[in-house]
Design a protein around this motif. Structure first.
Motif, short mmCIF file in Angstrom:
data_model
loop_
_atom_site.label_atom_id
_atom_site.label_comp_id
_atom_site.label_asym_id
_atom_site.label_seq_id
_atom_site.Cartn_x
_atom_site.Cartn_y
_atom_site.Cartn_z
N ASN A 75 0.84 -1.21 0.00
CA ASN A 75 0.00 0.00 0.00
C ASN A 75 0.87 1.26 0.00
O ASN A 75 0.57 2.23 -0.69
CB ASN A 75 -0.94 0.01 1.21
N ARG A 76 1.94 1.23 0.77
CA ARG A 76 2.83 2.38 0.84
C ARG A 76 3.56 2.57 -0.51
O ARG A 76 3.70 3.71 -0.98
CB ARG A 76 3.81 2.23 1.99
N LEU A 77 4.02 1.48 -1.09
CA LEU A 77 4.70 1.57 -2.40
C LEU A 77 3.76 2.13 -3.46
O LEU A 77 4.15 2.98 -4.26
CB LEU A 77 5.22 0.20 -2.83
N GLU A 78 2.50 1.66 -3.48
CA GLU A 78 1.52 2.15 -4.45
C GLU A 78 1.26 3.64 -4.31
O GLU A 78 0.98 4.32 -5.29
CB GLU A 78 0.21 1.39 -4.30
N ARG A 79 1.35 4.16 -3.09
CA ARG A 79 1.10 5.58 -2.84
C ARG A 79 2.37 6.43 -2.91
O ARG A 79 2.32 7.63 -2.70
CB ARG A 79 0.44 5.75 -1.47
N GLY A 80 3.50 5.80 -3.15
CA GLY A 80 4.76 6.54 -3.20
C GLY A 80 5.24 6.97 -1.82
O GLY A 80 6.06 7.90 -1.71
#
Length: 190
Positions: A75-80
Motif C-alpha cells: 500500500n505504501r509503495l503504491e502511494r509513493g
C-alpha cells in the motif's frame, strides 16, 4: 536473500560452497512456478520479491501477520510513501559497523540506500534470508488498507489506516509502555 533458511543434512566434509549450493538449490525449489506466477501477476522481479520478503521476515515472526505486513508495504509503495522499515536502518547501520543494539531517531537519518526512511521504494537488495511464509506473503498480500503498524512489544503488531490512528498506537505501545517500564524499574531499585 537467496540462501534459503532450512535445516540441511550435509556430509561432515562439506565445504562452505557445498552449503551455499544446497541453500540456493532449496530456494529454487521453494520459489516454485506458483510463486513466480504470482510475482509476475504483481509485476515483481524475483529480486524484488526476495527483497520485500526479507523486510517482512525481519518485521514479524508471526505467520498470521506476514500477509498484513506485506499489504502495508505494498500500500505504501503504491502511494509513493517511504516504507520506513526499521530493520532496513538496522541493516544499514550493521553494514557500516554502527549498530549498538538501540535504534535512535538520529539513526533514522543514516545515509544508506538501505535506509527506507531516507530513500523511497525497496532497498537495493534483501536484508535477510526470507522463508517460505515471507516469500508467499510478498506475492500474495492481505487485502487490507493499512498503511502503518507498530510493535505491541509482545511479538505482535497494531495496524492502522491513518496517521492519527498510528500516532495513538505509538503513544500507547511505545511511549506509554516504555515510560511505565522505566517507572517500574525505578521503583524496583528503590
Amino acid at each position: 536473500g537467496y540462501l534459503f533458511p532450512e535445516t540441511y543434512a550435509l556430509p561432515r566434509d562439506a565445504t562452505a560452497d557445498d552449503l551455499v549450493e544446497a541453500m540456493v538449490a532449496q530456494f529454487e525449489r521453494v520459489f516454485d512456478d506458483e510463486l513466480r506466477d504470482l510475482a509476475a501477476e504483481r509485476d515483481l522481479t524475483v529480486r524484488e520479491v526476495v527483497t520485500l520478503a526479507s523486510l517482512i521476515q525481519r518485521e514479524t515472526g508471526l505467520d498470521e501477520e506476514r500477509a498484513i505486513v506485506s499489504a502495508v508495504y505494498n500500500n505504501r509503495l503504491e502511494r509513493g510513501m517511504p516504507l520506513q522499515c526499521d530493520p532496513t536502518v538496522i541493516y544499514a547501520l550493521q553494514l557500516d559497523g554502527l549498530y549498538d543494539g538501540n535504534l535512535t531517531r538520529d539513526n533514522l537519518q543514516h545515509d544508506s540506500p538501505y535506509n527506507t526512511y531516507r530513500y523511497p521504494g525497496l532497498p537495493p537488495g534483501p536484508i535477510a534470508a526470507p522463508g517460505l511464509g515471507a516469500l508467499s506473503a510478498a506475492v500474495d498480500p492481505e487485502d487490507v488498507s493499512y498503511l502503518y503498524f507498530v510493535s505491541r512489544n509482545d511479538g505482535s503488531h497494531e495496524f492502522a489506516n491513518t496517521l492519527r490512528e498510528h500516532n495513538r498506537n505509538v503513544q500507547r505501545y511505545q511511549v506509554d509502555y516504555f515510560r511505565a517500564r522505566r517507572r517500574s524499574q525505578s521503583v524496583e531499585r528503590d
